[in-house]
Design a protein around this motif. Structure first.
Motif, PDB file in Angstrom:
ATOM      1  N   GLY A 190       0.797  -1.217   0.000  1.00 46.83           N
ATOM      2  CA  GLY A 190       0.000   0.000   0.000  1.00 46.83           C
ATOM      3  C   GLY A 190       0.831   1.269   0.000  1.00 46.83           C
ATOM      4  N   ARG A 191       2.045   1.212   0.516  1.00 47.66           N
ATOM      5  CA  ARG A 191       2.872   2.415   0.631  1.00 47.66           C
ATOM      6  C   ARG A 191       3.750   2.654  -0.591  1.00 47.66           C
ATOM      7  NH1 ARG A 191       5.801   2.517   6.108  1.00 47.66           N
ATOM      8  NH2 ARG A 191       3.978   3.726   6.768  1.00 47.66           N
ATOM      9  N   THR A 192       4.313   1.591  -1.178  1.00 50.31           N
ATOM     10  CA  THR A 192       5.359   1.761  -2.190  1.00 50.31           C
ATOM     11  C   THR A 192       4.950   1.286  -3.577  1.00 50.31           C
ATOM     12  OG1 THR A 192       6.313  -0.404  -1.648  1.00 50.31           O
ATOM     13  CG2 THR A 192       7.136   1.496  -0.437  1.00 50.31           C
ATOM     14  N   HIS A 193       3.703   0.982  -3.818  1.00 48.04           N
ATOM     15  CA  HIS A 193       3.332   0.445  -5.132  1.00 48.04           C
ATOM     16  C   HIS A 193       3.565   1.462  -6.242  1.00 48.04           C
ATOM     17  CE1 HIS A 193      -0.433   2.803  -5.414  1.00 48.04           C
ATOM     18  NE2 HIS A 193      -0.499   2.638  -4.109  1.00 48.04           N
ATOM     19  N   ALA A 194       3.525   2.764  -5.926  1.00 48.27           N
ATOM     20  CA  ALA A 194       3.735   3.765  -6.972  1.00 48.27           C
ATOM     21  C   ALA A 194       5.156   3.737  -7.521  1.00 48.27           C
ATOM     22  CB  ALA A 194       3.407   5.158  -6.439  1.00 48.27           C
ATOM     23  N   LEU A 195       6.119   3.263  -6.720  1.00 49.96           N
ATOM     24  CA  LEU A 195       7.502   3.207  -7.183  1.00 49.96           C
ATOM     25  C   LEU A 195       7.729   2.086  -8.184  1.00 49.96           C
ATOM     26  CD1 LEU A 195       9.263   3.733  -3.731  1.00 49.96           C
ATOM     27  CD2 LEU A 195       8.879   5.445  -5.504  1.00 49.96           C
ATOM     28  N   TRP A 196       6.826   1.131  -8.270  1.00 53.06           N
ATOM     29  CA  TRP A 196       6.981  -0.008  -9.169  1.00 53.06           C
ATOM     30  C   TRP A 196       6.217   0.166 -10.479  1.00 53.06           C
ATOM     31  CZ3 TRP A 196       9.991  -4.337  -7.909  1.00 53.06           C
ATOM     32  CH2 TRP A 196      10.489  -4.353  -6.613  1.00 53.06           C
ATOM     33  N   LYS A 197       5.552   1.285 -10.681  1.00 52.23           N
ATOM     34  CA  LYS A 197       4.745   1.466 -11.880  1.00 52.23           C
ATOM     35  C   LYS A 197       5.569   1.797 -13.114  1.00 52.23           C
ATOM     36  CE  LYS A 197       0.369   2.865  -9.775  1.00 52.23           C
ATOM     37  NZ  LYS A 197      -0.681   3.921  -9.686  1.00 52.23           N
ATOM     38  N   ASP A 198       6.828   2.081 -12.938  1.00 54.22           N
ATOM     39  CA  ASP A 198       7.667   2.423 -14.079  1.00 54.22           C
ATOM     40  C   ASP A 198       7.769   1.230 -15.031  1.00 54.22           C
ATOM     41  OD1 ASP A 198       9.385   3.575 -15.816  1.00 54.22           O
ATOM     42  OD2 ASP A 198      11.043   3.843 -14.409  1.00 54.22           O
ATOM     43  N   LEU A 199       7.693   1.512 -16.325  1.00 55.20           N
ATOM     44  CA  LEU A 199       7.761   0.433 -17.309  1.00 55.20           C
ATOM     45  C   LEU A 199       9.111  -0.263 -17.283  1.00 55.20           C
ATOM     46  CD1 LEU A 199       5.967   2.143 -20.344  1.00 55.20           C
ATOM     47  CD2 LEU A 199       5.015   0.527 -18.683  1.00 55.20           C
ATOM     48  N   ALA A 200      10.179   0.503 -17.040  1.00 52.71           N
ATOM     49  CA  ALA A 200      11.505  -0.111 -16.969  1.00 52.71           C
ATOM     50  C   ALA A 200      11.606  -1.058 -15.782  1.00 52.71           C
ATOM     51  CB  ALA A 200      12.574   0.971 -16.888  1.00 52.71           C
ATOM     52  N   VAL A 201      10.966  -0.698 -14.675  1.00 52.12           N
ATOM     53  CA  VAL A 201      10.996  -1.569 -13.490  1.00 52.12           C
ATOM     54  C   VAL A 201      10.229  -2.855 -13.765  1.00 52.12           C
ATOM     55  CG1 VAL A 201      10.314  -1.741 -11.078  1.00 52.12           C
ATOM     56  CG2 VAL A 201      11.296   0.386 -11.935  1.00 52.12           C
ATOM     57  N   MET A 202       9.072  -2.757 -14.392  1.00 54.72           N
ATOM     58  CA  MET A 202       8.293  -3.958 -14.698  1.00 54.72           C
ATOM     59  C   MET A 202       9.002  -4.847 -15.714  1.00 54.72           C
ATOM     60  SD  MET A 202       5.639  -4.400 -12.934  1.00 54.72           S
ATOM     61  CE  MET A 202       4.828  -3.487 -11.632  1.00 54.72           C
ATOM     62  N   ALA A 203       9.669  -4.208 -16.680  1.00 55.60           N
ATOM     63  CA  ALA A 203      10.432  -5.009 -17.640  1.00 55.60           C
ATOM     64  C   ALA A 203      11.601  -5.720 -16.979  1.00 55.60           C
ATOM     65  CB  ALA A 203      10.934  -4.101 -18.762  1.00 55.60           C
ATOM     66  N   TRP A 204      12.179  -5.103 -15.963  1.00 53.07           N
ATOM     67  CA  TRP A 204      13.268  -5.764 -15.217  1.00 53.07           C
ATOM     68  C   TRP A 204      12.725  -6.867 -14.319  1.00 53.07           C
ATOM     69  CZ3 TRP A 204      13.526  -4.789  -9.775  1.00 53.07           C
ATOM     70  CH2 TRP A 204      14.586  -5.410  -9.128  1.00 53.07           C
ATOM     71  N   LEU A 205      11.534  -6.700 -13.767  1.00 49.43           N
ATOM     72  CA  LEU A 205      10.979  -7.664 -12.826  1.00 49.43           C
ATOM     73  C   LEU A 205      10.503  -8.940 -13.520  1.00 49.43           C
ATOM     74  CD1 LEU A 205      10.017  -8.266  -9.892  1.00 49.43           C
ATOM     75  CD2 LEU A 205       7.875  -7.105 -10.477  1.00 49.43           C
ATOM     76  N   GLU A 206       9.993  -8.840 -14.719  1.00 48.40           N
ATOM     77  CA  GLU A 206       9.355  -9.985 -15.376  1.00 48.40           C
ATOM     78  C   GLU A 206      10.262 -11.199 -15.537  1.00 48.40           C
ATOM     79  OE1 GLU A 206       6.799 -10.947 -19.471  1.00 48.40           O
ATOM     80  OE2 GLU A 206       7.770  -8.992 -19.154  1.00 48.40           O
ATOM     81  N   PRO A 207      11.479 -11.088 -16.062  1.00 48.95           N
ATOM     82  CA  PRO A 207      12.301 -12.308 -16.216  1.00 48.95           C
ATOM     83  C   PRO A 207      12.667 -12.951 -14.893  1.00 48.95           C
ATOM     84  CG  PRO A 207      13.582 -10.348 -16.711  1.00 48.95           C
ATOM     85  CD  PRO A 207      12.174  -9.897 -16.598  1.00 48.95           C
ATOM     86  N   HIS A 208      12.793 -12.160 -13.840  1.00 48.74           N
ATOM     87  CA  HIS A 208      13.140 -12.730 -12.538  1.00 48.74           C
ATOM     88  C   HIS A 208      11.959 -13.504 -11.950  1.00 48.74           C
ATOM     89  CE1 HIS A 208      16.932 -10.634 -12.617  1.00 48.74           C
ATOM     90  NE2 HIS A 208      16.334  -9.462 -12.749  1.00 48.74           N
ATOM     91  N   VAL A 209      10.739 -13.081 -12.234  1.00 45.62           N
ATOM     92  CA  VAL A 209       9.566 -13.840 -11.785  1.00 45.62           C
ATOM     93  C   VAL A 209       9.539 -15.210 -12.457  1.00 45.62           C
ATOM     94  CG1 VAL A 209       7.052 -13.898 -11.784  1.00 45.62           C
ATOM     95  CG2 VAL A 209       8.235 -11.765 -11.244  1.00 45.62           C
ATOM     96  N   HIS A 210       9.824 -15.257 -13.739  1.00 42.87           N
ATOM     97  CA  HIS A 210       9.854 -16.541 -14.443  1.00 42.87           C
ATOM     98  C   HIS A 210      11.008 -17.421 -13.956  1.00 42.87           C
ATOM     99  CE1 HIS A 210       6.643 -15.775 -17.342  1.00 42.87           C
ATOM    100  NE2 HIS A 210       7.107 -14.534 -17.456  1.00 42.87           N
TER     101      HIS A 210
END
Length: 716
Positions: free
Chosen positions: A543-563
């Motif tokens: 609830g506090r930090t979700h706005a920091l993860w909305k960046d497209l570059a951050v999501m693109a970095w996160l996706e391969p690590h989730v897999h």
């Protein structure tokens, strides 16, 4: 003899005038070298302008040639422009000349040009031919010249501040290339003061990368002022506006670090709060606030006003005692609930001002070695005021200032962390782009505080490393190391706290792919199976930090690590089994400071996950969830008990009041208190039964009709 004596006096007068000019120039050179040494400037940093030696002129000697008095120390170059020079800026004043020898070099005696020297020698040769070489008047003139030079140097050094102040008025100057350079003396002086205040400490470079070796919780005074941060964002003119003329007319107030006093505040007077030094152990100083007798009486009145459940009583108390800290904290919360954010923030700042006026002389906000014990009720107001103030600063858009206040709170009690600001400091570091501070905190405290077992550090630290790897001004080696650490830590975070991913993507409005959405490791089972304590931590972080993860570059970095984590889960990696075992053993119940932090954080997601034993008890904003092992220095006196012969009917009507408390009227110790409470409950029960019987047996009788023949009859 008369002509010879007259010629000797003329030569001695000319020598004295020459020595006065040379002494003024030498003193000016000494003052310039001192100023340059304070500024930290080196020779050759600025383009040298044409010196007086190059033009064949010297101010002191020019006046001596014309027969006039030598220029006053430090005032010669400020006179009108020379008539024989077309551009007056080509003559650099003596006090600003760049043709100065470096520190440690001897300055040569000022010489005339060859033409002047030749002309002077022709005039003086006729007198020397009459007197002869080495005459006694010349020797006396030399000795007198040395004394005058020393006296002139002392006078010049004594008034060295005057030309330095005038130097600020210069806007531009010429360098050797003829370009106009802006003279930012004021900024140089500010940077000089900063270097003097923090000797031996290197400033922070761009991007928030710290290059010094200061303590981790070191607090900078300039970062405690939100106006400094707003000036960096919007400029001084946009922040200050028309406040500068008003500040000149403002009455004198004490200079404070935590907050700036306002003209609208009541006049401050001693409130009865002081600070005492308890002990000094191993370089750490322990302090405590103390309440004097008059302040204790006000505190008792405040507790009565709180129990009345009427905010107007607190307002009346503040009118009589405008700097009572607990009243300011409680009324600030009332204003916040009424959507009056400006008044709520103003009351918190006034509370900080009142507490800072009571500081001990050796209490330091910046050293990080001063401690306050939260178990003492007198100290809690300072913790809470700082926390509420940083929350207002974060909402105001000053995360760097809020981070500095967060470090201050943590430095007051880093071991116990009574307000659990470790759950907040990572968010403020990311918002303020202080990535290096966050990674340093993680590296230094991970071994003894297990920060990786907190969801906020587990996810925020790899995010900080990712942002560091995106900074192009950093060397490629550091960027590659940051990418490797970010990849390793984010995978460990996803394995340890799988319940964070899906709520985080939901808050960011990101739809995961089919493999991630259908996998049970990140599915609904991960959230249902976790303990309530862990659910509180994850809900607070998302609830506090979700706005920091909305960046497209951050999501693109996160996706391969989730897999990659899903691949490890399918392969039944040992890390996955170990993390599941840790989740079952740990996070059984949250400590009291985490509950206190969740209450103060005002996060709906986390507040809804609080246990019943916390939500069922009353929570006071001036002291939420006090420690169970509080150190009480003074107690509230017993309230005036009602007379024992009070009627049951009076007791019944008094029980209808909102502030009626069955346990509050009679105070005893041990068994007597329990017995008195039990008797009172039985008495109230009997009273309620008697009232029900009385209401059931009430019969209304019609009033007797008296026959009045002249009275009104029935209507037709």
């Amino acid at each position: 003899m008369g002509a010879r004596g007259g010629g000797g006096r003329a030569r001695r007068g000319a020598a004295r005038r020459r020595s006065a000019g040379a002494g003024a120039q030498r003193a000016g050179a000494m003052s310039r070298r001192a100023l340059r040494r304070l500024r930290g400037e080196q020779r050759g940093q600025e383009g040298p302008g044409p010196g007086l030696g190059e033009l064949g002129l010297h101010p002191g000697l020019e006046h001596a040639r014309e027969g006039g008095p030598p220029p006053a120390p430090g005032k010669g170059p400020r006179g009108p422009p020379r008539a024989d020079v077309s551009n007056r800026f080509e003559l650099i004043p003596a006090e600003e000349s760049e043709d100065e020898p470096a520190a440690g070099e001897e300055r040569p005696e000022p010489r005339l040009s060859e033409q002047d020297t030749a002309g002077r020698s022709q005039e003086g040769s006729r007198d020397r031919s009459k007197e002869g070489a080495g005459s006694p008047p010349e020797t006396d003139g030399d000795g007198q010249r040395e004394g005058q030079e020393a006296e002139q140097t002392d006078r010049t050094l004594a008034t060295s501040n005057k030309p330095r102040k005038k130097k600020k008025k210069r806007k531009t100057k010429k360098n050797s290339a003829g370009e106009t350079v802006e003279d930012n003396d004021l900024e140089d002086i500010e940077s000089l003061l900063e270097r003097i205040e923090d000797p031996g400490l290197a400033p922070q470079s761009q991007g928030g990368i710290s290059t010094d070796s200061r303590p981790l919780l070191y607090v900078e005074h300039r970062n405690l002022n939100p106006e400094n941060e707003l000036k960096r964002y919007f400029g001084a003119r946009a922040v200050l506006g028309d406040q500068r003329p008003r500040q000149r007319q403002r009455q004198y107030v004490r200079s404070m670090w935590l907050t700036a006093p306002k003209n609208t505040w009541p006049r401050y007077s001693k409130t009865g709060i002081t600070m005492q030094l308890l002990d000094n152990r191993r370089g750490v100083q322990h302090f405590t606030f103390e309440h004097h007798r008059e302040y204790q009486q006000v505190q008792f009145k405040f507790l009565d006003a709180v129990e009345s459940m009427d905010p107007n009583n607190i307002v009346l108390l503040l009118q009589m005692n405008p700097y009572h800290v607990d009243s300011l904290l409680q009324l600030s919360e009332v204003c916040r609930m009424q959507e009056d954010q400006e008044m709520a923030r103003d009351l918190i700042e006034r509370a900080l001002y009142s507490l800072e006026c009571a500081f001990h002389p050796v209490f330091s906000l910046t050293s990080g070695t001063c401690r306050l014990d939260y178990r003492r009720p007198e100290n809690r107001a300072f913790f809470l005021a700082l926390f509420k103030h940083l929350m207002f600063l974060e909402k105001r858009g000053c995360p760097r200032t809020a981070l500095e206040f967060c470090k201050l709170i943590l430095s007051l009690d880093p071991e116990n962390d009574p307000l659990c600001v470790l759950l907040l400091i990572d968010f403020l570091s990311l918002r303020a782009r202080e990535y290096t501070f966050l990674t340093r905190l993680f590296q230094e405290w991970e071994s003894h505080r297990n920060l990786s077992q907190l969801p906020n550090f587990a996810f925020s630290v790899p995010l900080a490393y990712f942002f560091l790897s995106q900074q192009e001004e950093r060397p490629e080696l550091e960027r590659s190391q940051a990418r490797e650490r970010a990849a390793r830590l984010i995978q460990l975070a996803l394995i340890m706290f799988p319940s964070v991913l899906m709520p985080l993507l939901d808050h960011c409005s990101v739809q995961p792919d089919a493999r991630v959405a259908s996998h049970p490791f990140f599915g609904l089972n991960a959230q249902v199976s976790q303990s309530p304590a862990l659910n509180q931590l994850t809900s607070l972080y998302v609830g506090r930090t979700h706005a920091l993860w909305k960046d497209l570059a951050v999501m693109a970095w996160l996706e391969p690590h989730v897999h990659e984590v899903l691949r490890m889960v399918d392969a039944q990696d040992a890390l996955v089994q170990e993390a599941e075992h840790k989740r079952k053993i740990r996070y059984q119940s949250a400590p009291r400071n985490i509950y206190r932090h969740i209450i103060l954080s005002e996060m709906k997601e986390a507040t809804a996950a609080l246990p019943l034993e916390v939500t069922s008890q009353p929570v006071m904003d001036f002291d939420p969830l006090p420690p169970l092992d509080s150190i009480v220095s003074y107690t509230r006196p017993e309230r005036t008990s009602h007379p024992s012969n009070e009627s049951t009917l009076s007791l019944f009507f008094r029980s209808l009041l909102p502030n009626f408390n069955l346990q509050g009227d009679i105070r005893h110790d041990g068994d007597n208190e329990a017995r008195a409470a039990q008797d009172l409950n039985q008495e109230v029960n009997r009273l309620m039964a008697a009232m029900r019987d009385m209401l059931a047996n009430i019969q209304f009788q019609e009033p007797p009709r008296d026959d009045n023949p002249e009275g009104d009859g029935d209507w037709d």
